[in-house]
Write a protein that holds these residues in place. Sequence first.
Motif, PDB file in Angstrom:
ATOM      1  N   VAL A  47      42.328  55.536  33.350  1.00  0.00           N
ATOM      2  CA  VAL A  47      43.695  55.799  33.805  1.00  0.00           C
ATOM      3  C   VAL A  47      43.741  55.892  35.330  1.00  0.00           C
ATOM      4  N   ALA A  48      42.945  56.803  35.889  1.00  0.00           N
ATOM      5  CA  ALA A  48      42.976  57.021  37.335  1.00  0.00           C
ATOM      6  C   ALA A  48      41.702  57.722  37.767  1.00  0.00           C
ATOM      7  N   ALA A  49      41.353  57.564  39.035  1.00  0.00           N
ATOM      8  CA  ALA A  49      40.175  58.219  39.581  1.00  0.00           C
ATOM      9  C   ALA A  49      40.411  58.562  41.034  1.00  0.00           C
ATOM     10  N   ILE A  50      39.681  59.566  41.500  1.00  0.00           N
ATOM     11  CA  ILE A  50      39.813  60.007  42.881  1.00  0.00           C
ATOM     12  C   ILE A  50      38.445  60.354  43.429  1.00  0.00           C
ATOM     13  N   LYS A  51      38.179  59.902  44.635  1.00  0.00           N
ATOM     14  CA  LYS A  51      36.930  60.184  45.317  1.00  0.00           C
ATOM     15  C   LYS A  51      36.813  61.678  45.601  1.00  0.00           C
ATOM     16  N   TRP A  52      35.586  62.143  45.816  1.00  0.00           N
ATOM     17  CA  TRP A  52      35.382  63.571  46.022  1.00  0.00           C
ATOM     18  C   TRP A  52      36.213  64.101  47.183  1.00  0.00           C
ATOM     19  N   SER A  53      36.423  63.290  48.221  1.00  0.00           N
ATOM     20  CA  SER A  53      37.163  63.739  49.401  1.00  0.00           C
ATOM     21  C   SER A  53      38.670  63.635  49.226  1.00  0.00           C
ATOM     22  N   GLY A  54      39.107  62.938  48.184  1.00  0.00           N
ATOM     23  CA  GLY A  54      40.535  62.808  47.946  1.00  0.00           C
ATOM     24  C   GLY A  54      41.208  61.671  48.689  1.00  0.00           C
ATOM     25  N   ASP A  55      40.455  60.939  49.497  1.00  0.00           N
ATOM     26  CA  ASP A  55      41.090  59.909  50.327  1.00  0.00           C
ATOM     27  C   ASP A  55      41.023  58.524  49.725  1.00  0.00           C
ATOM     28  N   ASN A  56      40.511  58.409  48.531  1.00  0.00           N
ATOM     29  CA  ASN A  56      40.564  57.143  47.800  1.00  0.00           C
ATOM     30  C   ASN A  56      40.952  57.409  46.361  1.00  0.00           C
ATOM     31  N   THR A  57      41.916  56.654  45.895  1.00  0.00           N
ATOM     32  CA  THR A  57      42.352  56.776  44.508  1.00  0.00           C
ATOM     33  C   THR A  57      42.446  55.388  43.880  1.00  0.00           C
ATOM     34  N   TYR A  58      42.289  55.354  42.583  1.00  0.00           N
ATOM     35  CA  TYR A  58      42.354  54.098  41.841  1.00  0.00           C
ATOM     36  C   TYR A  58      43.158  54.333  40.569  1.00  0.00           C
ATOM     37  N   TYR A  59      43.900  53.311  40.174  1.00  0.00           N
ATOM     38  CA  TYR A  59      44.749  53.428  38.998  1.00  0.00           C
ATOM     39  C   TYR A  59      44.633  52.195  38.112  1.00  0.00           C
ATOM     40  N   ALA A  60      44.779  52.413  36.825  1.00  0.00           N
ATOM     41  CA  ALA A  60      44.941  51.289  35.918  1.00  0.00           C
ATOM     42  C   ALA A  60      46.291  50.639  36.198  1.00  0.00           C
ATOM     43  N   ASP A  61      46.351  49.336  36.004  1.00  0.00           N
ATOM     44  CA  ASP A  61      47.599  48.618  36.272  1.00  0.00           C
ATOM     45  C   ASP A  61      48.752  49.187  35.449  1.00  0.00           C
ATOM     46  N   SER A  62      48.440  49.649  34.275  1.00  0.00           N
ATOM     47  CA  SER A  62      49.479  50.115  33.361  1.00  0.00           C
ATOM     48  C   SER A  62      50.165  51.401  33.821  1.00  0.00           C
ATOM     49  N   VAL A  63      49.542  52.116  34.767  1.00  0.00           N
ATOM     50  CA  VAL A  63      50.123  53.390  35.199  1.00  0.00           C
ATOM     51  C   VAL A  63      50.485  53.403  36.685  1.00  0.00           C
ATOM     52  N   ARG A 100      28.074  61.416  41.644  1.00  0.00           N
ATOM     53  CA  ARG A 100      27.772  60.544  42.783  1.00  0.00           C
ATOM     54  C   ARG A 100      28.918  60.489  43.778  1.00  0.00           C
ATOM     55  N   GLY A 101      30.122  60.947  43.368  1.00  0.00           N
ATOM     56  CA  GLY A 101      31.191  61.144  44.338  1.00  0.00           C
ATOM     57  C   GLY A 101      32.130  59.981  44.563  1.00  0.00           C
ATOM     58  N   TRP A 102      31.747  58.782  44.162  1.00  0.00           N
ATOM     59  CA  TRP A 102      32.576  57.611  44.423  1.00  0.00           C
ATOM     60  C   TRP A 102      33.400  57.288  43.190  1.00  0.00           C
ATOM     61  N   ALA A 103      34.698  57.211  43.354  1.00  0.00           N
ATOM     62  CA  ALA A 103      35.596  57.003  42.226  1.00  0.00           C
ATOM     63  C   ALA A 103      35.355  55.646  41.590  1.00  0.00           C
ATOM     64  N   SER A 104      35.433  55.623  40.280  1.00  0.00           N
ATOM     65  CA  SER A 104      35.187  54.380  39.548  1.00  0.00           C
ATOM     66  C   SER A 104      35.999  54.370  38.274  1.00  0.00           C
ATOM     67  N   SER A 105      36.278  53.162  37.799  1.00  0.00           N
ATOM     68  CA  SER A 105      36.967  53.012  36.517  1.00  0.00           C
ATOM     69  C   SER A 105      35.972  52.874  35.364  1.00  0.00           C
ATOM     70  N   ASP A 106      34.683  52.845  35.678  1.00  0.00           N
ATOM     71  CA  ASP A 106      33.651  52.661  34.668  1.00  0.00           C
ATOM     72  C   ASP A 106      33.323  53.994  34.014  1.00  0.00           C
ATOM     73  N   PRO A 107      33.617  54.179  32.746  1.00  0.00           N
ATOM     74  CA  PRO A 107      33.363  55.483  32.118  1.00  0.00           C
ATOM     75  C   PRO A 107      31.885  55.853  32.068  1.00  0.00           C
ATOM     76  N   TYR A 108      30.992  54.863  32.120  1.00  0.00           N
ATOM     77  CA  TYR A 108      29.560  55.154  32.042  1.00  0.00           C
ATOM     78  C   TYR A 108      29.018  55.766  33.330  1.00  0.00           C
ATOM     79  N   ARG A 109      29.801  55.753  34.388  1.00  0.00           N
ATOM     80  CA  ARG A 109      29.373  56.392  35.635  1.00  0.00           C
ATOM     81  C   ARG A 109      29.587  57.902  35.597  1.00  0.00           C
ATOM     82  N   TYR A 110      30.420  58.346  34.670  1.00  0.00           N
ATOM     83  CA  TYR A 110      30.788  59.760  34.631  1.00  0.00           C
ATOM     84  C   TYR A 110      29.799  60.524  33.753  1.00  0.00           C
TER      85      TYR A 110
END
Length: 123
Positions: A47-63, A100-110
């Motif tokens: 759905v969405a992700a945010i970097k540890w610092s808050g200055d990068n965010t990512y979203y699924a196209d659907s949202v 690891r701190g870097w936002a990702s859409s890959d669930p296997y990174r979490y």
Amino acid sequence: VQLQASGGGLVQAGGSLRLSCAASGRTSSRFAMGWFRQAPGKERDFVAAIKWSGDNTYYADSVKGRFTISRDNAKNTVYLQMNSLKPDDTAVYYCAADSRGWASSDPYRYNYWGQGTLVTVSS
């Protein structure tokens, strides 16, 4: 790290909800945080992700344009503001943390996952 998601519920289409995910345990302020969702009979989707610092965010196209992810590191909490909700948004929403701190859409990174909170959008 323990993650506790809350804020789900029943809402009519076009309405809004704000999900919260409180982290405890190891220092989570350096973790990337993500939200995923799983509808009945479907796979878990990003759905969405945010970097540890808050200055990068990512979203699924659907949202994109409807949902906003944010975080308050002083409170060890990440939020998902959901506006203009649609019946297709109905799902169990999970928060997750990536050390690891870097936002990702890959669930296997979490490497940490919360228990999920149910969002139901009625038409």
